[in-house]
Design a protein around this motif. Structure first.
Motif, PDB file in Angstrom:
ATOM      1  N   LEU A  74       0.826  -1.376  -0.273  1.00 10.45           N
ATOM      2  CA  LEU A  74       0.004  -0.135  -0.245  1.00 10.45           C
ATOM      3  C   LEU A  74       0.793   1.422   0.033  1.00 10.45           C
ATOM      4  N   VAL A 104       3.422   2.781   2.641  1.00  9.84           N
ATOM      5  CA  VAL A 104       3.033   2.377   4.182  1.00  9.84           C
ATOM      6  C   VAL A 104       4.108   1.398   4.435  1.00  9.84           C
ATOM      7  N   ASP A 111      -3.746   4.732  -2.195  1.00  5.00           N
ATOM      8  CA  ASP A 111      -5.270   5.290  -1.757  1.00  5.00           C
ATOM      9  C   ASP A 111      -4.679   6.788  -1.811  1.00  5.00           C
ATOM     10  N   GLY A 142      -3.339   3.118   6.650  1.00  9.82           N
ATOM     11  CA  GLY A 142      -3.180   3.959   5.386  1.00  9.82           C
ATOM     12  C   GLY A 142      -2.927   5.882   5.978  1.00  9.82           C
ATOM     13  N   ARG A 167      -9.067   4.249  -4.323  1.00  6.36           N
ATOM     14  CA  ARG A 167      -8.145   3.763  -3.794  1.00  6.36           C
ATOM     15  C   ARG A 167      -7.002   3.596  -5.502  1.00  6.36           C
ATOM     16  N   VAL A 210       0.618   5.721  -0.384  1.00  2.00           N
ATOM     17  CA  VAL A 210      -0.754   6.611   0.118  1.00  2.00           C
ATOM     18  C   VAL A 210      -0.416   8.020  -0.745  1.00  2.00           C
TER      19      VAL A 210
END
Length: 176
Positions: free
Chosen positions: A35, A70, A111, A76, A102, A37
């Motif tokens: 992930l 992340v 995200d 997140g 997302r 961000v």
């Protein structure tokens, strides 16, 4: 790479798998994602913060909305706050983040958030991460994107979210 970042891995639906991977290690597991961000920071006068990547980073000297990976154990929202602080010195409250949606890239989910900040905050850039920063209009952000002055992988991740991001930035600009 003893000090390399460690990421929690997610499956194709974005659910945690319980696995971790250290950045730069070989053997990325197939069907796994990490992930990332990005936070579009909007200040009181409606201008949006763009940062320019440092010379030593991949995609050097290209403009972007602040963000990054992340880390293992982070949410997140925690990562969004940390990345903005590390890169620009701005301290955001997790409650100030509004999630846009997302995006997806080959092995990453992205995200995207919007956050508003009062006044004209002072930036303290981390030279290892950021070469320059500018408060610009949304039209300027669009121009950077159209001219190829933003990293292609991020532009691809942002593409399906771009209309919603533009709307949320416009709303945030009216609220400030």
């Amino acid at each position: 790479m003893a000090d390399a970042e460690t990421w929690d891995l997610l499956d194709e639906q974005g659910a945690p798998t319980g696995e971790v991977h250290r950045r730069g290690d070989p053997g990325w597991p197939p069907g796994r994602f990490h992930l990332m961000v990005a936070t579009c920071v909007v200040r009181s006068d409606g201008l949006v913060l763009l940062t320019r990547r440092a010379a030593t980073k991949t995609f050097p000297f290209l403009w972007e909305i602040p963000g990054g990976s992340v880390l293992a154990g982070e949410t997140g929202a925690q990562a969004a706050v940390r990345e903005v602080r590390e890169e620009t010195g701005l301290v955001l409250d997790e409650g100030a983040l509004e999630r846009v949606g997302r995006g997806v890239e080959s092995a990453s989910f992205l995200d995207v958030h919007v956050a508003t900040v009062p006044g004209r905050p002072r930036l303290v850039l981390d030279p290892a991460e950021v070469d320059a920063a500018a408060w610009v209009t949304w039209a300027d952000v669009e121009a950077h994107r159209a001219a190829g002055r933003m990293p292609a992988p991020w532009v691809g991740c942002f593409a399906p979210l771009w209309p919603d991001l533009a709307r949320k930035v416009a709303v945030a600009a009216r609220r400030t």
